[in-house]
Design a protein around this motif. Sequence first.
Motif, PDB file in Angstrom:
ATOM      1  N   THR A 130       0.707  -1.272   0.120  1.00  0.00           N
ATOM      2  CA  THR A 130      -0.120  -0.094  -0.027  1.00  0.00           C
ATOM      3  C   THR A 130       0.799   1.283  -0.003  1.00  0.00           C
ATOM      4  OG1 THR A 130       0.103  -0.302   2.302  1.00  0.00           O
ATOM      5  CG2 THR A 130      -2.011  -1.208   1.135  1.00  0.00           C
ATOM      6  N   ALA A 131       2.146   1.233   0.426  1.00  0.00           N
ATOM      7  CA  ALA A 131       2.992   2.389   0.579  1.00  0.00           C
ATOM      8  C   ALA A 131       4.360   1.824   0.447  1.00  0.00           C
ATOM      9  CB  ALA A 131       2.805   3.256   1.634  1.00  0.00           C
ATOM     10  N   LEU A 132       5.362   2.829  -0.028  1.00  0.00           N
ATOM     11  CA  LEU A 132       6.625   2.534  -0.138  1.00  0.00           C
ATOM     12  C   LEU A 132       7.616   3.807   0.504  1.00  0.00           C
ATOM     13  CD1 LEU A 132       7.020   0.733  -3.620  1.00  0.00           C
ATOM     14  CD2 LEU A 132       7.220  -0.266  -1.522  1.00  0.00           C
ATOM     15  N   ALA A 133       8.362   3.622   1.245  1.00  0.00           N
ATOM     16  CA  ALA A 133       9.033   4.600   1.740  1.00  0.00           C
ATOM     17  C   ALA A 133      10.499   4.322   1.811  1.00  0.00           C
ATOM     18  CB  ALA A 133       8.628   5.132   3.372  1.00  0.00           C
ATOM     19  N   GLU A 134      11.188   5.204   0.874  1.00  0.00           N
ATOM     20  CA  GLU A 134      12.559   4.927   0.550  1.00  0.00           C
ATOM     21  C   GLU A 134      13.439   5.788   1.396  1.00  0.00           C
ATOM     22  OE1 GLU A 134      13.311   4.345  -3.636  1.00  0.00           O
ATOM     23  OE2 GLU A 134      15.543   4.900  -3.436  1.00  0.00           O
ATOM     24  N   ASP A 135      14.481   5.344   1.782  1.00  0.00           N
ATOM     25  CA  ASP A 135      15.708   6.287   2.357  1.00  0.00           C
ATOM     26  C   ASP A 135      17.087   5.645   1.890  1.00  0.00           C
ATOM     27  OD1 ASP A 135      16.553   3.951   4.204  1.00  0.00           O
ATOM     28  OD2 ASP A 135      14.712   4.427   5.172  1.00  0.00           O
ATOM     29  N   ALA A 136      18.192   6.080   2.595  1.00  0.00           N
ATOM     30  CA  ALA A 136      19.257   5.649   1.890  1.00  0.00           C
ATOM     31  C   ALA A 136      19.693   4.085   2.084  1.00  0.00           C
ATOM     32  CB  ALA A 136      20.334   6.476   2.559  1.00  0.00           C
ATOM     33  N   ASP A 137      19.142   3.604   2.923  1.00  0.00           N
ATOM     34  CA  ASP A 137      19.466   2.554   3.047  1.00  0.00           C
ATOM     35  C   ASP A 137      18.503   1.152   2.610  1.00  0.00           C
ATOM     36  OD1 ASP A 137      21.790   2.961   4.659  1.00  0.00           O
ATOM     37  OD2 ASP A 137      20.502   3.256   6.589  1.00  0.00           O
ATOM     38  N   GLY A 138      17.333   1.565   2.399  1.00  0.00           N
ATOM     39  CA  GLY A 138      16.413   0.581   1.795  1.00  0.00           C
ATOM     40  C   GLY A 138      15.088   1.378   1.728  1.00  0.00           C
ATOM     41  N   VAL A 139      13.977   0.242   1.511  1.00  0.00           N
ATOM     42  CA  VAL A 139      12.772   0.740   1.360  1.00  0.00           C
ATOM     43  C   VAL A 139      11.897   0.087   2.657  1.00  0.00           C
ATOM     44  CG1 VAL A 139      10.524   0.649  -0.380  1.00  0.00           C
ATOM     45  CG2 VAL A 139      12.972   0.546  -1.143  1.00  0.00           C
TER      46      VAL A 139
END
Length: 423
Positions: A130-139
């Motif tokens: 339902t949602a994807l939140a990406e940052d420097a290390d992963g999702v």
Amino acid sequence: MTPTQKRTRTVLISGAGVAGPALAFWLARYGFRPTIVERAPALREGGYAVDFRGEAHLSVLERMGILADVRAAQTHMGAMAYVNDAGREVSRMPADVFSGDLEILRGDLGRILYDATKEQTEYVFGDSITALAEDADGVTASFERAEPRRFDLVVGADGVHSTVRSLAFGPEEAYVRPTGLYSAIFTTPNHLGLDHAGRAYLTPGRLVAVYSARDNTEAKAVFYFAAPGAPSHDRRDVAAQQRMVARAYAGNGWETERLLAAMPSAPDFWFDSISAVRMDSWSRGRVALLGDAAWCPTPLSGMGTGLAIVGAYVLAGELALAGGDHQAAFARYEDALAEYVRGCAKQADGVANWMVPGNRFMAWFVHQNYRLLPYVPWKGRIAASIRRTANAIDLADYGSVLRTRQNRACGSALAPSDNAAAR
Ligand SMILES: Cc1cc2nc3c(=O)[nH]c(=O)nc-3n(C[C@H](O)[C@H](O)[C@H](O)COP(=O)(O)OP(=O)(O)OC[C@H]3O[C@@H](n4cnc5c(N)ncnc54)[C@H](O)[C@@H]3O)c2cc1C
């Protein structure tokens, strides 16, 4: 294992169709940990026939070690005969144009892919991202049912109406191109007693066909009809979809009425608009798209399944070669496939007008062409040209490249079982 690869080990794949399990197969071989989330509550059985064409498609199946299983389950379909209102043959489409080099029911292919991956892949059925939140290390992926989880990468292999594409790239209207055709397909009794054969009945704007399946124990009813400008349908409202089919075929001759009567009780009714997917890029950050989600060439191309298998092979191979550098891997994946995908998608150009002619003259013209096909000098060239397009890619032998590296580095990232992948 290199330090960088340690950072890219878990891959969430949305969709357990063809592309998703094929990708999981290769990722597991290369030491990644794939998880597949599939919206359907269980593996989807049944479905229509799909085909593989040419060496590139077949060689990937062979490298996966499943070519023999796919051959064992092939449909052995003969020609598709076009009939008139009374059921008498008026023309026929040769089997190699209609069924490719190796045809199999989509459900049977799904089962083979599932069996080849289930030991090394975590399958989660009945759920959706339902949602994807990406940052420097992963999702961080959120789900309709499961708790949120972290992954290194996410791949959308969830078909034309991909949820991952919508989440990472925006609404599908920007990428999905309707052809103006709709299709419905379902399993029905083989009441015509067809023996590895099909019958099709063409009227302006409407094609209805039946072909036998599973060694003639059942049949597939197939409807392709033109409804340009029709309002978008509710993809979950099966009753409304069936009403749309019934309306489109009201008064149509031949066996149509009997097939429509069987439609509501079909175990596996499938309906959708026939649409292509066109995108400039198939990746964004840690998210990539694969198969119909990225490039659906429409069923009219006869290439979607082979492309899904080839694309999965290339994506996994590039991820393994890049040793964890997903940006480099995604760029090489797109470079390796873009031209090939364009060529395969072009196979669908103009097919809609042949498959579902818009008027009586065009329908007559199509029949004449099929009737003359066995006698014309270019006989056989249609299938040969499709095969040439399907072969227009040089597939890297990722297994041996990785093995060579492994030998050089003595104890690198490869899982021991990868040797089998390099056959
Ligand atoms: C009527 C028809 C006839 C066809 N005939 C041929 C043919 O003759 N030859 C050929 O090569 N190809 C054919 N194709 C095309 C072929 O089926 C596709 O190109 C191929 O299956 C692509 O595989 P895929 O895995 O990318 O997508 P799909 O097979 O569509 O699989 C996508 C999967 O994702 C799942 N999913 C969808 N949304 C979500 C979500 N939100 N979360 C989790 N899971 C989700 C779906 O349930 C499905 O299991 C045909 C297609 C159709 C529709």
